[in-house]
Design an enzyme around this catalytic site. Structure first.
Site, PDB file in Angstrom:
ATOM      1  N   VAL A  69      15.487 -22.615   4.236  1.00  0.00           N
ATOM      2  CA  VAL A  69      14.292 -21.980   4.799  1.00  0.00           C
ATOM      3  C   VAL A  69      12.999 -22.611   4.304  1.00  0.00           C
ATOM      4  O   VAL A  69      11.937 -22.386   4.889  1.00  0.00           O
ATOM      5  CB  VAL A  69      14.277 -20.458   4.528  1.00  0.00           C
ATOM      6  CG1 VAL A  69      15.449 -19.775   5.212  1.00  0.00           C
ATOM      7  CG2 VAL A  69      14.255 -20.156   3.034  1.00  0.00           C
ATOM      8  N   SER A 145      11.187  -7.077  -3.101  1.00  0.00           N
ATOM      9  CA  SER A 145      11.836  -6.613  -4.332  1.00  0.00           C
ATOM     10  C   SER A 145      10.916  -5.615  -5.017  1.00  0.00           C
ATOM     11  O   SER A 145       9.690  -5.681  -4.855  1.00  0.00           O
ATOM     12  CB  SER A 145      12.098  -7.794  -5.276  1.00  0.00           C
ATOM     13  OG  SER A 145      12.484  -7.340  -6.570  1.00  0.00           O
ATOM     14  N   TYR A 159       8.960 -15.286  -9.359  1.00  0.00           N
ATOM     15  CA  TYR A 159       9.699 -14.373  -8.488  1.00  0.00           C
ATOM     16  C   TYR A 159       8.824 -13.181  -8.089  1.00  0.00           C
ATOM     17  O   TYR A 159       8.738 -12.822  -6.915  1.00  0.00           O
ATOM     18  CB  TYR A 159      10.964 -13.905  -9.193  1.00  0.00           C
ATOM     19  CG  TYR A 159      11.859 -13.042  -8.338  1.00  0.00           C
ATOM     20  CD1 TYR A 159      12.682 -13.617  -7.380  1.00  0.00           C
ATOM     21  CD2 TYR A 159      11.888 -11.660  -8.478  1.00  0.00           C
ATOM     22  CE1 TYR A 159      13.519 -12.840  -6.598  1.00  0.00           C
ATOM     23  CE2 TYR A 159      12.713 -10.872  -7.705  1.00  0.00           C
ATOM     24  CZ  TYR A 159      13.531 -11.469  -6.751  1.00  0.00           C
ATOM     25  OH  TYR A 159      14.352 -10.693  -5.969  1.00  0.00           O
ATOM     26  N   ALA A 160       8.148 -12.582  -9.077  1.00  0.00           N
ATOM     27  CA  ALA A 160       7.298 -11.432  -8.790  1.00  0.00           C
ATOM     28  C   ALA A 160       6.156 -11.820  -7.852  1.00  0.00           C
ATOM     29  O   ALA A 160       5.813 -11.070  -6.932  1.00  0.00           O
ATOM     30  CB  ALA A 160       6.738 -10.856 -10.089  1.00  0.00           C
ATOM     31  N   ALA A 161       5.571 -12.989  -8.072  1.00  0.00           N
ATOM     32  CA  ALA A 161       4.484 -13.441  -7.201  1.00  0.00           C
ATOM     33  C   ALA A 161       4.968 -13.642  -5.772  1.00  0.00           C
ATOM     34  O   ALA A 161       4.288 -13.264  -4.801  1.00  0.00           O
ATOM     35  CB  ALA A 161       3.884 -14.741  -7.742  1.00  0.00           C
ATOM     36  N   SER A 162       6.161 -14.225  -5.628  1.00  0.00           N
ATOM     37  CA  SER A 162       6.690 -14.463  -4.283  1.00  0.00           C
ATOM     38  C   SER A 162       6.972 -13.155  -3.564  1.00  0.00           C
ATOM     39  O   SER A 162       6.699 -13.021  -2.366  1.00  0.00           O
ATOM     40  CB  SER A 162       7.963 -15.315  -4.361  1.00  0.00           C
ATOM     41  OG  SER A 162       9.049 -14.599  -4.923  1.00  0.00           O
ATOM     42  N   LYS A 163       7.500 -12.172  -4.275  1.00  0.00           N
ATOM     43  CA  LYS A 163       7.862 -10.909  -3.633  1.00  0.00           C
ATOM     44  C   LYS A 163       6.634 -10.033  -3.357  1.00  0.00           C
ATOM     45  O   LYS A 163       6.589  -9.317  -2.349  1.00  0.00           O
ATOM     46  CB  LYS A 163       8.876 -10.165  -4.501  1.00  0.00           C
ATOM     47  CG  LYS A 163      10.222 -10.878  -4.616  1.00  0.00           C
ATOM     48  CD  LYS A 163      10.864 -11.115  -3.260  1.00  0.00           C
ATOM     49  CE  LYS A 163      12.259 -11.700  -3.370  1.00  0.00           C
ATOM     50  NZ  LYS A 163      12.918 -11.881  -2.060  1.00  0.00           N
TER      51      LYS A 163
END
Length: 253
Positions: A69, A145, A159-163
């Site tokens: 993706v 998330s 990860y937190a920034a992306s979610k």
């Protein structure tokens, strides 16, 4: 239309990324059981055979496409395959994602960019490709998330920034497309469910979080899949631009 009929997806076509393992498999099976044919995308295309078998066992059809993706062209190819095989796309479940737990002072630019490129940018490329062919009444579901809403003790800035970014993107696409195109866009923020990602957590980590979870347990993937079906179906027809936490209550503690 009866209430149970409102949750049916008969005659609809879903595109699902991250379909080779974990929660993606549960989503694929649920979509098929609700009546949808499913276009399956994953980087590990060889592992899609098992997912395709579950769809076949539910009496539905599938097509499998190798999909990274992070590559916009690959996203377009997955949607093109769905259109060629089924003639339409009604549902997108943006599930592909990766997770890391790297202290912020040690995370390399490449590590950070990879997470953003897959978890956030990849969802945008998939939404963009589907948005070009979807008809009014379609639904996009982004798998975010609870770590886009709260923290859980591990160093997961990328990860937190992306979610969190995915939640913001959900709102904006909803305001762009719901009125003009008739496409609803929502996100789901899962709590802790058994998956390949949670297998990478330190021993005892999930158990240590259970006191923060009012439900007192990890989630069952079928419970999360049920939320996907709600948002994909006519039952969620008046819901758009929202993020639904399916987390046993951890985000209220």
């Amino acid at each position: 239309m009866t209430i149970d009929q409102m949750f049916r997806l008969d005659g609809k076509v879903a595109v699902l990324t991250g379909a080779s393992s974990g929660l993606g498999v549960a989503f694929a099976q649920a979509l098929a059981e609700a009546g949808a044919d499913v276009a399956l995308g994953a980087r590990r295309v060889d592992r899609l055979a098992d997912t395709a078998k579950l769809i076949e066992d539910a009496g539905r059809r599938s097509v499998s496409v190798a999909t990274d993706v992070a590559d916009p062209d690959a996203c377009t190819a997955l949607v093109t395959a769905a259109m060629e095989e089924f003639g339409r796309v009604d549902i997108l479940v943006n599930n592909a994602g990766v997770g890391t737990a790297v202290p912020a002072t040690h995370e390399t630019p490449e590590q950070f960019r990879q997470v953003i490129d897959i978890n956030l940018n990849g969802c945008y490329w998939m939404a963009q490709a589907c948005g070009r062919v979807m008809q009014p009444g379609s639904s996009i579901i982004n798998i975010s998330s609870i770590l886009g809403i709260t923290t859980a003790g591990l160093p997961q800035a990328a990860y937190a920034a992306s979610k969190a970014g995915l939640i913001g993107m959900t709102r904006d696409l909803a305001q762009q497309w719901t009125g003009r195109k008739g496409i609803r866009v929502n996100s789901i923020a899962p709590g802790f469910f058994a998956s390949e990602m949670t297998e990478q957590y330190p021993p005892g980590y999930l158990e240590s979080l259970m006191p923060r979870v009012p439900a007192g347990r990890k989630g069952d993937p079928r419970e999360l899949a049920a939320a996907v079906i709600f948002l994909a179906s006519d039952a969620g027809g008046y819901v758009t631009g929202q993020t639904i936490a399916v987390d046993g209550g951890i985000t209220i503690t």
